[in-house]
Write an enzyme that holds these catalytic residues in place. Structure first.
Site, mmCIF file in Angstrom:
data_model
loop_
_atom_site.group_PDB
_atom_site.id
_atom_site.type_symbol
_atom_site.label_atom_id
_atom_site.label_comp_id
_atom_site.label_asym_id
_atom_site.label_seq_id
_atom_site.Cartn_x
_atom_site.Cartn_y
_atom_site.Cartn_z
ATOM 1 N N GLU A 1 29.914 82.575 37.917
ATOM 2 C CA GLU A 1 31.064 82.640 37.013
ATOM 3 C C GLU A 1 32.174 81.699 37.467
ATOM 4 O OE1 GLU A 1 32.408 86.659 37.138
ATOM 5 O OE2 GLU A 1 30.439 87.524 36.812
ATOM 6 N N HIS B 1 31.935 93.952 40.988
ATOM 7 C CA HIS B 1 30.516 93.729 40.690
ATOM 8 C C HIS B 1 29.961 92.523 41.430
ATOM 9 C CE1 HIS B 1 30.876 90.582 37.248
ATOM 10 N NE2 HIS B 1 32.011 90.620 37.861
ATOM 11 N N HIS C 1 34.187 100.294 29.581
ATOM 12 C CA HIS C 1 34.202 99.071 28.787
ATOM 13 C C HIS C 1 32.903 98.325 28.882
ATOM 14 C CE1 HIS C 1 35.871 96.836 32.394
ATOM 15 N NE2 HIS C 1 36.404 98.021 32.582
ATOM 16 N N HIS D 1 32.885 90.502 43.769
ATOM 17 C CA HIS D 1 34.282 90.213 43.406
ATOM 18 C C HIS D 1 34.800 91.324 42.507
ATOM 19 C CE1 HIS D 1 31.713 88.318 40.392
ATOM 20 N NE2 HIS D 1 32.679 88.482 39.522
ATOM 21 N N TYR E 1 46.098 86.811 34.047
ATOM 22 C CA TYR E 1 44.809 87.494 33.890
ATOM 23 C C TYR E 1 44.898 88.892 34.515
ATOM 24 C CZ TYR E 1 39.784 88.307 34.455
ATOM 25 O OH TYR E 1 38.524 88.834 34.436
ATOM 26 N N HIS F 1 33.146 82.624 41.270
ATOM 27 C CA HIS F 1 32.418 83.732 41.878
ATOM 28 C C HIS F 1 30.946 83.430 41.652
ATOM 29 C CE1 HIS F 1 36.448 85.617 40.836
ATOM 30 N NE2 HIS F 1 36.405 85.520 42.143
HETATM 31 FE FE LIG Z 1 32.677 88.644 37.417
#
Ligand SMILES: [Fe+2]
Length: 451
Positions: free
Chosen positions: A353, A347, A304, A383, A362, A377
């Site tokens: 973020e 990542h 993705h 995370h 979510y 994050h």
């Molecule tokens: Fe992220």
């Protein structure tokens, strides 16, 4: 107040295009609107005498010489200087502005909060604003702040504008009305409103209590992201943005105007409502957008793309492709990628973020990240999916699956975000958030082909 009922004494333009009463469609258009016939001069901006005895005044949202310039001409009962007297400094202790690094508060870490609940007091748009993080520096017009608002009471004869910032408002609960100089915007969950820098408004509760999130943008205005190879359509389409038609009130009552300026708050006492713009034209205006009209684009075979594919609005910085802020939406959508770990991957990111949950669940955090809750994050902190999401997605039958009942967003900025004292000490921080990755075990044992 019903959905379309106007405040008492308010006069609003009629006969607008589109099916959305009271709004004009388009992003950044050069709009024109008048609440009284003939109030808007034609063919020029500054006639010797304006119709109805109105005063002409320009509101500039960019430098005069910016390209393209963003400005709006207003025709009003009194010029803005009559809505301004001497200023008195006031304190709004929960509304913080960068640079802000409170002593003893650690910003380094993965953080998650339960929803902040309103206290017993009447909270207005000003007293109910709770800053969670700040980033950058308001004095150099870079960076942002992330807030939660808790609003239970309307502003009565009280008005506000921010010289510091454009505000992106993301309602999560309740319905709010922004009665602005340029018209009325009503918002509810799954919609957003953008209030430009310098625009005067008051906030009313249509249906409370109200809670939501605000991204306070100190920098360049939000714009639509370049779609690149996606082409001319999809993501947020320009016609789905709505600017209000002109609306004014001629109300002479003692009133207070509060101004946010370089992180300080000041009050000025005036004798009338400043919402007295009878007609306006220009491309610097507030607007709303229905997030349910966002057309997501994603993986249709495997893997993705980066989450930037879900950008609704972006506020550029001086570095091309590196946003001061991206506003990113994770809405319901189909997942069809084959042989793919479908949730967001693990990542670390140079951008920081801040996420908020508007509605539902979510996919990377099936538990703990609840509507009204937030997570942070920060810059270069690792995370990703929790154990439950990892195991679920690693072992799922990969047929087409629709993610439903989900709407979360991210305020992503190129600057590190600093926690406020409220975020670090008062807000309902989940002390055990970091533990959500604890049970991810080592699977590697050197055996080829092991999965
Ligand atoms: Fe992220």
């Amino acid at each position: 107040m019903t959905k379309h009922e106007l405040p008492e004494g308010m006069v609003r333009a009629t006969g607008t295009t589109g099916t959305h009463e009271g709004y004009m469609p388009g992003f950044g258009n050069d709009f024109e609107t008048e609440a009284l016939p003939g109030a808007l001069p034609q063919g020029m901006n500054s006639p010797q005498k304006c119709n109805y005895g109105l005063y002409g005044e320009q509101l500039s949202g960019t430098a005069f010489t910016a390209h393209p310039p963003e400005r709006t001409w207003t025709y009003r009962i009194r010029p803005s200087v009559k809505h301004s007297t001497r200023y008195t400094r006031i304190e709004l202790p929960y509304w913080k502005t960068a640079p802000h690094t409170p002593e003893g508060v650690t910003s380094l870490g993965q953080y998650r909060w339960d929803p902040v609940e309103p206290t017993g007091d009447d909270l207005t748009w000003l007293s109910g604003m709770r800053t969670m993080t700040t980033a950058g520096d308001v004095n150099t017009q870079v960076g942002m702040a992330a807030h939660v608002y808790l609003v239970t009471a309307s502003m009565e004869d009280s008005y506000f504008y921010s010289a510091d910032s454009e505000l992106l408002v993301v309602p999560q609960q309740g319905r709010l009305r922004f009665a602005t100089e340029l018209g009325i915007i009503d918002v509810e969950p799954q919609e957003i409103a953008i209030i430009p820098r310098g625009l005067v408004y008051r906030v009313e509760v249509l249906e409370g209590p109200c809670r939501g999130f605000v991204c306070e943008n100190y920098g360049q205005k939000f714009e639509l992201p370049a779609r690149g190879p996606i082409g001319a359509n999809a993501l947020a389409n320009p016609r789905d943005f709505k600017a209000p038609v002109a609306a004014f009130e001629d109300r002479e009552v003692p009133s207070t105007l509060t101004i946010k300026w370089c992180g300080e708050f000041h009050e000025t006492k005036i004798a009338q409502s400043p919402l007295d713009v009878v007609a306006w034209h220009g491309n610097y205006a507030p607007y709303k957008y229905d997030l349910k009209t966002y057309c997501p684009v994603g993986a249709i075979l495997f893997d993705h793309p980066d989450p930037s594919i879900f950008t609704v609005l972006t506020a550029p910085s001086g570095v091309p492709g590196t946003a001061n802020i991206d506003f990113v939406l994770f809405r319901d959508r189909w997942m069809v990628a084959e042989d793919t770990f479908r949730p967001p991957w693990y990542h670390k990111n140079i951008m920081s973020e801040l996420m908020g949950n508007i509605h539902g669940q979510y996919d990377a955090k099936p538990q703990g990240f609840v509507p009204g809750g937030m997570s942070l994050h920060n810059m270069m902190l690792p995370h990703g999916p929790d154990k439950q999401a990892f195991e679920g997605a690693s072992n799922a039958n990969l047929g087409p699956v629709k993610l439903e009942n989900t709407m979360s967003f991210m305020f992503e900025t190129r600057f590190p975000q600093r926690l406020t004292e409220f975020a670090g000490r008062e807000a309902p921080l989940q002390d055990d958030y970091i533990d959500c990755w604890d049970s991810l075990e080592k699977k590697f044992d050197g055996t080829p082909g092991r999965k």
